[in-house]
Design a protein around this motif. Structure first.
Motif, PDB file in Angstrom:
ATOM      1  N   TYR A 223     -30.250 -13.161   7.114  1.00 38.16           N
ATOM      2  CA  TYR A 223     -29.888 -13.080   8.527  1.00 38.16           C
ATOM      3  C   TYR A 223     -31.145 -13.322   9.357  1.00 38.16           C
ATOM      4  N   TRP A 224     -30.939 -13.812  10.563  1.00 33.90           N
ATOM      5  CA  TRP A 224     -32.087 -14.065  11.440  1.00 33.90           C
ATOM      6  C   TRP A 224     -32.869 -12.783  11.715  1.00 33.90           C
ATOM      7  N   VAL A 225     -32.184 -11.633  11.691  1.00 30.23           N
ATOM      8  CA  VAL A 225     -32.878 -10.372  11.960  1.00 30.23           C
ATOM      9  C   VAL A 225     -33.904 -10.063  10.865  1.00 30.23           C
ATOM     10  N   ASP A 226     -33.731 -10.628   9.668  1.00 34.06           N
ATOM     11  CA  ASP A 226     -34.728 -10.440   8.613  1.00 34.06           C
ATOM     12  C   ASP A 226     -36.011 -11.208   8.927  1.00 34.06           C
ATOM     13  N   PHE A 227     -35.889 -12.298   9.679  1.00 36.78           N
ATOM     14  CA  PHE A 227     -37.054 -13.091  10.047  1.00 36.78           C
ATOM     15  C   PHE A 227     -37.627 -12.679  11.404  1.00 36.78           C
ATOM     16  N   PHE A 228     -36.740 -12.150  12.265  1.00 40.04           N
ATOM     17  CA  PHE A 228     -37.159 -11.673  13.585  1.00 40.04           C
ATOM     18  C   PHE A 228     -36.716 -10.216  13.725  1.00 40.04           C
ATOM     19  N   PRO A 229     -37.471  -9.269  13.154  1.00 38.31           N
ATOM     20  CA  PRO A 229     -37.031  -7.869  13.105  1.00 38.31           C
ATOM     21  C   PRO A 229     -36.743  -7.243  14.462  1.00 38.31           C
ATOM     22  N   TRP A 230     -37.328  -7.766  15.543  1.00 39.55           N
ATOM     23  CA  TRP A 230     -37.076  -7.185  16.862  1.00 39.55           C
ATOM     24  C   TRP A 230     -35.614  -7.331  17.264  1.00 39.55           C
ATOM     25  N   LEU A 231     -34.867  -8.231  16.608  1.00 34.36           N
ATOM     26  CA  LEU A 231     -33.451  -8.410  16.947  1.00 34.36           C
ATOM     27  C   LEU A 231     -32.630  -7.163  16.640  1.00 34.36           C
ATOM     28  N   LYS A 232     -33.127  -6.292  15.766  1.00 38.50           N
ATOM     29  CA  LYS A 232     -32.372  -5.081  15.427  1.00 38.50           C
ATOM     30  C   LYS A 232     -32.227  -4.141  16.614  1.00 38.50           C
ATOM     31  N   HIS A 233     -33.043  -4.341  17.656  1.00 37.02           N
ATOM     32  CA  HIS A 233     -33.018  -3.459  18.819  1.00 37.02           C
ATOM     33  C   HIS A 233     -32.099  -3.957  19.944  1.00 37.02           C
ATOM     34  N   PRO A 239     -23.313 -10.825  23.055  1.00 41.09           N
ATOM     35  CA  PRO A 239     -22.825 -11.955  22.248  1.00 41.09           C
ATOM     36  C   PRO A 239     -23.883 -12.340  21.211  1.00 41.09           C
ATOM     37  N   GLY A 240     -23.465 -12.603  20.003  1.00 43.42           N
ATOM     38  CA  GLY A 240     -24.409 -12.936  18.951  1.00 43.42           C
ATOM     39  C   GLY A 240     -24.911 -11.741  18.173  1.00 43.42           C
ATOM     40  N   ALA A 241     -24.475 -10.539  18.559  1.00 41.48           N
ATOM     41  CA  ALA A 241     -24.930  -9.321  17.862  1.00 41.48           C
ATOM     42  C   ALA A 241     -23.926  -8.868  16.810  1.00 41.48           C
TER      43      ALA A 241
END
Length: 322
Positions: A223-233, A239-241
């Motif tokens: 998942y993109w959140v694995d590459f951009f950890p700030w997305l978890k917040h 949309p897109g979450a």
């Protein structure tokens, strides 16, 4: 004029953030490699995002075989500043992880699986620290010694082996499936002393395990959140979450199953016969030893119970991969 100023400000802010990210990355790399030693070969990445587009999303072994032929037994990549080393040599794996295991004892950060979906406290993903040490100690003590395994679990293994032999005689064409089923049953019964119960209408631990296995497979797909950890917040309503909504839902499923199976045994351990009527299992035996000499600090007792809960569930989940 206002629009021009807004665009200009946005450009400046973006440039400052990019420069800050770059400097942070360089400082981090310098700390990890203070002597500036050469890194193993690998595909050339892009600025800032690194090898995002090189990481396989499916059939990863085929990609790793290609890299083995192109770059040799070690392939180095970076994905948004996160280093990845793909090792394609058995001898090299032994050298690094057996002979020098203490240098590489920590696990990679997996945001989707480990943090959003609740797998992070399983022993395979737990970072090195107090919890990991406790889990390792409990599992090693209960399962690594031949005499202990023979004393506590030989009856169970003989029973399951007998069932397997009868099934193979009756249905020889199902040999591989029966072996897999038998192994899964043994792992689960060693962990919790049963493969199901009749509480609240009945729970089949095999079915529960299969469902969690499907969830696990989805969480580690990438998942993109694995590459951009700030997305978890980001808020879950954005949309897109959807990944975050999925992760939280899957995490609750994991927590519910893990807590239910552990608490069911714990409740019997705290009852009148102190679990003597329960069949031998990892949870029963380990809790029995803990309650026989409990720590004086209540918080320490809770930590020990949590370590037993997480380590037993790691053992349970391992049955899905046999």
């Amino acid at each position: 004029m206002a629009l021009h100023s807004l665009v200009l400000n946005g450009f400046v802010i973006g440039a400052i953030l990019s420069l800050g990210f770059y400097l942070r990355h360089r400082i981090h790399m310098r700390r990890r490699n203070p002597q500036d030693l050469p890194l193993p070969p690998g595909p050339k990445g892009y600025p800032f995002i690194g090898n995002v587009f090189d990481m396989p999303r499916k059939q990863s072994p085929l990609t790793y075989m290609k890299w083995l032929k192109q770059y040799g037994p070690m392939t180095y990549l970076e994905v948004v500043g996160q280093p990845h080393l793909v090792i394609s040599s058995y001898d090299m794996v032994r050298e690094l992880f057996e002979k020098r295991g203490s240098n590489y004892i920590n696990r990679p950060r997996m945001v989707m699986a480990g943090e959003l979906s609740g797998l992070g406290k399983a022993m395979g993903m737990t970072q090195y620290g107090t919890l990991w040490k406790k889990e390792k100690r409990y599992l090693s003590k209960a399962l690594s010694g031949g005499p202990i395994v023979k004393r506590d679990y030989s009856g169970l293994m003989m029973k399951r082996a007998t069932i397997l032999l009868k099934a193979v005689v009756d249905r020889p064409q199902d040999f591989l499936w029966e072996v897999k089923k038998m192994t899964g049953h043994v792992v689960i019964e060693v962990g919790y002393g049963a493969i199901g119960d009749d509480d609240d209408g009945g729970h089949d631990y095999i079915d529960m395990q299969t469902e969690l296995g499907l969830i696990t497979a989805r969480t580690v797909q990438g998942y993109w959140v694995d590459f951009f950890p700030w997305l978890k917040h980001i808020p879950i309503w954005l949309p897109g979450a959807q990944f975050k909504r999925d992760g939280l839902r899957w995490g609750k499923q994991y927590d519910d199953v893990r807590d239910y199976m552990f608490e069911r045994v714990k409740k019997r351990m705290l009852s009148g016969d102190q679990g003597e009527s329960l069949p031998s299992s990892f949870v029963r035996n380990t809790l029995q030893d803990l309650y026989a000499k409990p720590p004086s600090d209540p918080e320490q007792l809770k930590e020990d119970e949590a370590a037993i809960k997480y380590s037993s569930f790691s053992f349970y989940r391992a049955g899905a991969d046999t």
